[in-house]
Design an enzyme around this catalytic site. Structure first.
Site, short mmCIF file in Angstrom:
data_model
loop_
_atom_site.label_atom_id
_atom_site.label_comp_id
_atom_site.label_asym_id
_atom_site.label_seq_id
_atom_site.Cartn_x
_atom_site.Cartn_y
_atom_site.Cartn_z
N GLU A 176 86.39 -58.66 35.39
CA GLU A 176 86.74 -58.29 36.76
C GLU A 176 88.04 -57.48 36.84
OE1 GLU A 176 86.61 -61.68 39.38
OE2 GLU A 176 84.51 -62.10 38.92
N GLU A 377 78.68 -64.25 36.04
CA GLU A 377 79.20 -65.31 36.93
C GLU A 377 78.41 -65.30 38.23
OE1 GLU A 377 83.41 -65.44 37.86
OE2 GLU A 377 83.92 -64.89 35.81
#
Ligand code: FCB
Length: 474
Positions: A176, A377
């Protein structure tokens, strides 16, 4: 350990392809603890947690869920769930305490033992090399806004890969980069807590550059391994058809999704985002794009929710997770508002929208070169309290994962090359600025005793894995 898998042989109503990876994910700072052990150096999160007012209740990852000492028990838990893959992150300051120069073999030995235990249990290790715990000495020298950090990252990646690359075949470079760059350097909600839009753009660029340099360095060592990054993508919708709202959606999609996908997969930054951010002096060297866009073998997608945005003036909505303050330096706080679309929310205040995941997956398939995709995720956080016997009846989490897996199934049926799903998270853990108040685990952890108790969702997920797909809808 007894198996969590139900004794049922019912064929799934929504089967997944053979070989689909069924996993769960964690990250080093959120679970390991042992912050002062084994020669580990300080990271920006150690410093940030000690800065008053940054983390709820002043909590930190010093002990976390003590995975450093309990990893064998945790691998046994994974086995009992039937996981076929486990995504974890490697702590850079554990392996290279100052982020430059000498490496700490004791730190690397921990990951050697973990990988051996996983392989012995028949679980594929999926390490991520950077899940936000930058060695503090590198931040002291300027952190990710400094180009040198990208080079240091590649050197560290090559070292870890040289030690484990013979047994570990799927490598994620950065997790991320949007969060690391914008929460870390623009809104200051995450470590290192800086609020400097120009620096945050440079951080984004250098995280991407570090990714590309690391892929080159690791691929030179073992060309057959598989390399990629994990990006957090959102579905983005305008609140109405009004041109201001449509333009707000373009800007947020640009900063959230395309600013990362275009350089990684197309070798260029989106023109409109460069124009939107021009006033911050963002002029990344063209030559870097060839490195950033080195072919990758897999892309990790972290998906949680959808953003619905409006471009008309009005009251800004702040939810628990509002990215509003993150974006405000960029787009003008009075020009983009994140508005609730009225869907149910998780305990994080994040709207539950599995259709958004389907949209993200099919968009990637349509608009970018097709490459193997993995959900690295996806999950739901709640403020849960166990029953008297320590069990947790987490029907909300089961419904969330079920709905998102159905969205994955729909995408696969349409040809999207999705090969695995890692739920966030295996265990309850340190949820960054939220401290220990939000629980995402399939397994409940009593932080006082470190006792692990599988939640209902753990049993449900184990059953999905055993069947190889989802049951028919109730
Ligand atoms: C993601 C992070 C992960 C976890 C989940 C809830 O943004 O990568 O560490 O905190 O959110």
């Amino acid at each position: 350990m007894t198996s969590l898998q139900d004794d049922t042989s019912a064929a799934p109503a929504a089967p997944f392809p053979t070989g689909f990876r069924w996993g769960a994910a964690t990250a080093a700072y959120q679970i390991e603890g042992a912050a002062g052990e084994g020669g580990r150096g300080p990271s920006i999160w150690d410093t940030f947690c000690r800065t008053p007012g940054k983390v709820l209740n002043g909590e930190n990852g010093d002990v976390a869920v003590d995975h450093y000492h309990r990893f064998r028990e945790d691998v046994a838990l994974m086995s009992s769930l039937g996981l076929t893959a486990y995504r974890f992150s490697i702590s850079w300051p554990r392996v290279q305490p100052t982020g430059a120069g000498s490496f700490n073999s004791e730190g690397l030995d921990f990951y050697r033992r973990l990988v051996d235990a996983l392989l012995e249990a028949g679980i594929e290790p999926w390490p991520t090399l950077y899940h936000w715990d930058l060695p503090q000495p590198l931040e002291d020298k300027g952190g990710w806004p400094e180009r040198e950090t990208a080079h240091r990252f590649a050197e560290y990646a090559a070292h870890v890969h040289a030690a484990l690359g013979d047994r570990v075949h799927h490598w994620t470079t950065v997790n991320e980069p949007w969060c690391a760059a914008f929460l870390g350097y623009a809104s200051g909600e995450h470590a290192p807590g800086r609020r400097d839009p120009s620096a945050s753009l440079l951080a984004a660029h250098h995280l991407l550059l570090g990714h590309g340099l690391a892929v080159d360095a690791m691929r030179a060592e073992t060309p057959g391994n598989r390399f990629g990054a994990a990006v957090n993508l959102y579905a983005v919708s305008p609140a109405t058809d009004a041109p201001e709202d449509v333009d707000a959606a373009r800007r947020i999609d640009g900063l959230q999704n395309r600013l990362f996908l275009d350089p990684l997969l197309l070798g260029r930054y989106p023109e409109d985002v460069l124009a939107d951010t021009e006033r911050y002096g963002f002029a990344p060297p063209d030559a870097d794009l060839a490195v950033i866009s080195r072919p990758i073998d897999q892309l990790g997608i972290n998906y949680y929710s959808r953003h619905t945005v409006a471009g008309t003036p009005g009251e800004a909505t702040q939810t628990a997770s509002s990215p509003f303050s993150t974006y405000s330096p960029w787009v003008g706080s009075d020009h983009v508002r994140f508005v609730p679309a009225g869907r149910p929310v998780t305990g994080m205040g994040w709207e539950i929208d599995e259709r958004g995941l389907y949209e993200v997956l099919t968009r990637l398939y349509r608009e970018y070169p097709s490459l193997p995709l993995y959900i690295t995720e996806n999950g739901a956080g709640y403020d849960e309290t166990p029953d008297g016997d320590g069990t947790v009846q987490d029907a909300g989490r089961i419904a969330y994962i079920d709905a998102h897996l159905r969205a994955c199934h729909d995408a696969i049926s349409e040809g999207v090359p999705l090969h695995g799903y890692f739920t966030w998270s295996l265990l309850d853990n340190f949820e960054w600025a939220w401290g220990y108040s939000k629980r995402f685990g399939l397994v409940h952890v009593d932080y006082a005793t470190q006792r692990r108790v599988p939640k209902d969702s753990a049993r449900w997920y184990a059953d999905v894995i055993r069947r190889g797909g989802l049951p028919g809808r109730a």
